[in-house]
Every structure is written in C-alpha cells, then in structure tokens.
Write a protein that holds these residues in place. Sequence first.
Motif, mmCIF file in Angstrom:
data_model
loop_
_atom_site.group_PDB
_atom_site.id
_atom_site.type_symbol
_atom_site.label_atom_id
_atom_site.label_comp_id
_atom_site.label_asym_id
_atom_site.label_seq_id
_atom_site.Cartn_x
_atom_site.Cartn_y
_atom_site.Cartn_z
ATOM 1 N N LEU A 46 0.806 -1.216 0.000
ATOM 2 C CA LEU A 46 0.000 0.000 0.000
ATOM 3 C C LEU A 46 0.840 1.268 0.000
ATOM 4 O O LEU A 46 0.360 2.328 -0.380
ATOM 5 N N ASN A 47 2.107 1.163 0.400
ATOM 6 C CA ASN A 47 2.963 2.351 0.406
ATOM 7 C C ASN A 47 3.665 2.565 -0.935
ATOM 8 O O ASN A 47 4.431 3.507 -1.089
ATOM 9 N N ASP A 48 3.401 1.711 -1.915
ATOM 10 C CA ASP A 48 3.953 1.878 -3.264
ATOM 11 C C ASP A 48 2.840 2.408 -4.162
ATOM 12 O O ASP A 48 2.124 1.642 -4.812
ATOM 13 N N SER A 49 2.683 3.722 -4.183
ATOM 14 C CA SER A 49 1.547 4.328 -4.884
ATOM 15 C C SER A 49 1.512 3.974 -6.366
ATOM 16 O O SER A 49 0.438 3.797 -6.939
ATOM 17 N N VAL A 52 0.051 0.459 -6.621
ATOM 18 C CA VAL A 52 -1.362 0.485 -6.226
ATOM 19 C C VAL A 52 -2.195 1.094 -7.354
ATOM 20 O O VAL A 52 -3.246 0.553 -7.725
ATOM 21 N N LYS A 53 -1.731 2.198 -7.918
ATOM 22 C CA LYS A 53 -2.462 2.824 -9.027
ATOM 23 C C LYS A 53 -2.562 1.876 -10.218
ATOM 24 O O LYS A 53 -3.626 1.764 -10.843
ATOM 25 N N LEU A 85 -7.338 8.665 -8.419
ATOM 26 C CA LEU A 85 -6.231 7.816 -7.973
ATOM 27 C C LEU A 85 -5.055 8.609 -7.414
ATOM 28 O O LEU A 85 -4.189 8.035 -6.750
ATOM 29 N N LYS A 86 -5.032 9.912 -7.637
ATOM 30 C CA LYS A 86 -3.979 10.750 -7.054
ATOM 31 C C LYS A 86 -4.165 10.940 -5.552
ATOM 32 O O LYS A 86 -3.236 11.343 -4.865
ATOM 33 N N ARG A 87 -5.366 10.662 -5.060
ATOM 34 C CA ARG A 87 -5.683 10.873 -3.651
ATOM 35 C C ARG A 87 -5.447 9.591 -2.859
ATOM 36 O O ARG A 87 -6.125 8.586 -3.093
ATOM 37 N N PRO A 88 -4.498 9.579 -1.907
ATOM 38 C CA PRO A 88 -4.216 8.359 -1.137
ATOM 39 C C PRO A 88 -5.451 7.808 -0.423
ATOM 40 O O PRO A 88 -5.658 6.600 -0.371
ATOM 41 N N TYR A 89 -6.280 8.681 0.121
ATOM 42 C CA TYR A 89 -7.456 8.222 0.854
ATOM 43 C C TYR A 89 -8.475 7.576 -0.073
ATOM 44 O O TYR A 89 -9.210 6.677 0.341
ATOM 45 N N ARG A 91 -7.540 5.889 -2.915
ATOM 46 C CA ARG A 91 -6.918 4.603 -3.255
ATOM 47 C C ARG A 91 -7.168 3.569 -2.159
ATOM 48 O O ARG A 91 -7.547 2.429 -2.439
#
Length: 109
Positions: A46-49, A52-53, A85-89, A91
């Motif tokens: 989850l910390n690899d954006s 994840v995207k 998808l740019k928003r972590p919350y 994702r």
Amino acid sequence: MFKIDETPSFTRTVKVNVPKGEGHEQQTFKATFNVVDDEVVDGVALNDSGKVKAALREVLAGMEDLVNTAGEVIPYSDEIREHMLKRPYVRLALIAAYYSGMTDNRSGN
C-alpha cells in the motif's frame, strides 16, 4: 451448479474518509470492479503508490455518484479515474471496497 463467468465484475459502495479540518468526513460513491487474476493485486504494498495505481487501473471499471463542489454530476472517464487515484485516501478506500466485495465482507453481519 457453478457458472463460469469469463469477465466477472461487481459494484460496491466505496466509503472514503476525506480529510477535513481536524478530522474526516465520510463520503461515498459507487465503483464497479473487474475481478482480476491474483497476480494483478497480490503483493502490492500500500505504500507503493505506483503499483497500487497500476492495480486499481486494472480492477476499476467505472465510478458513479461523483459530483463537483457545485453538486453537478461528473461522468466517469479516464481523466476522472486518474484524478481520483492521485488521492491516497481514495486509493485506500477503493482497495478496501475491492477486497470486501471479493470476500463478501458485509459490516453488521
């Protein structure tokens, strides 16, 4: 009898905790997900954006109930998907909704 569906998909309500002020505001929208092979989502940290995207681009088939700040409906498009998808919350909420839908994890039961 078990039916083989070559392109399974499902729709779920996505609950997003949007940062606001000193807390969060829960907002929702509907997302339609493609069921993908395990290789697409397994092991994605989850910390690899970026990964994840990439995984979410594979599983996400559409979004509904999106509006702008004026309350006008925003139709789903690739541009809107990338904006979301740019928003972590967002994702995190999408990943949670996908896995919940895959396991039929319903709150309150």
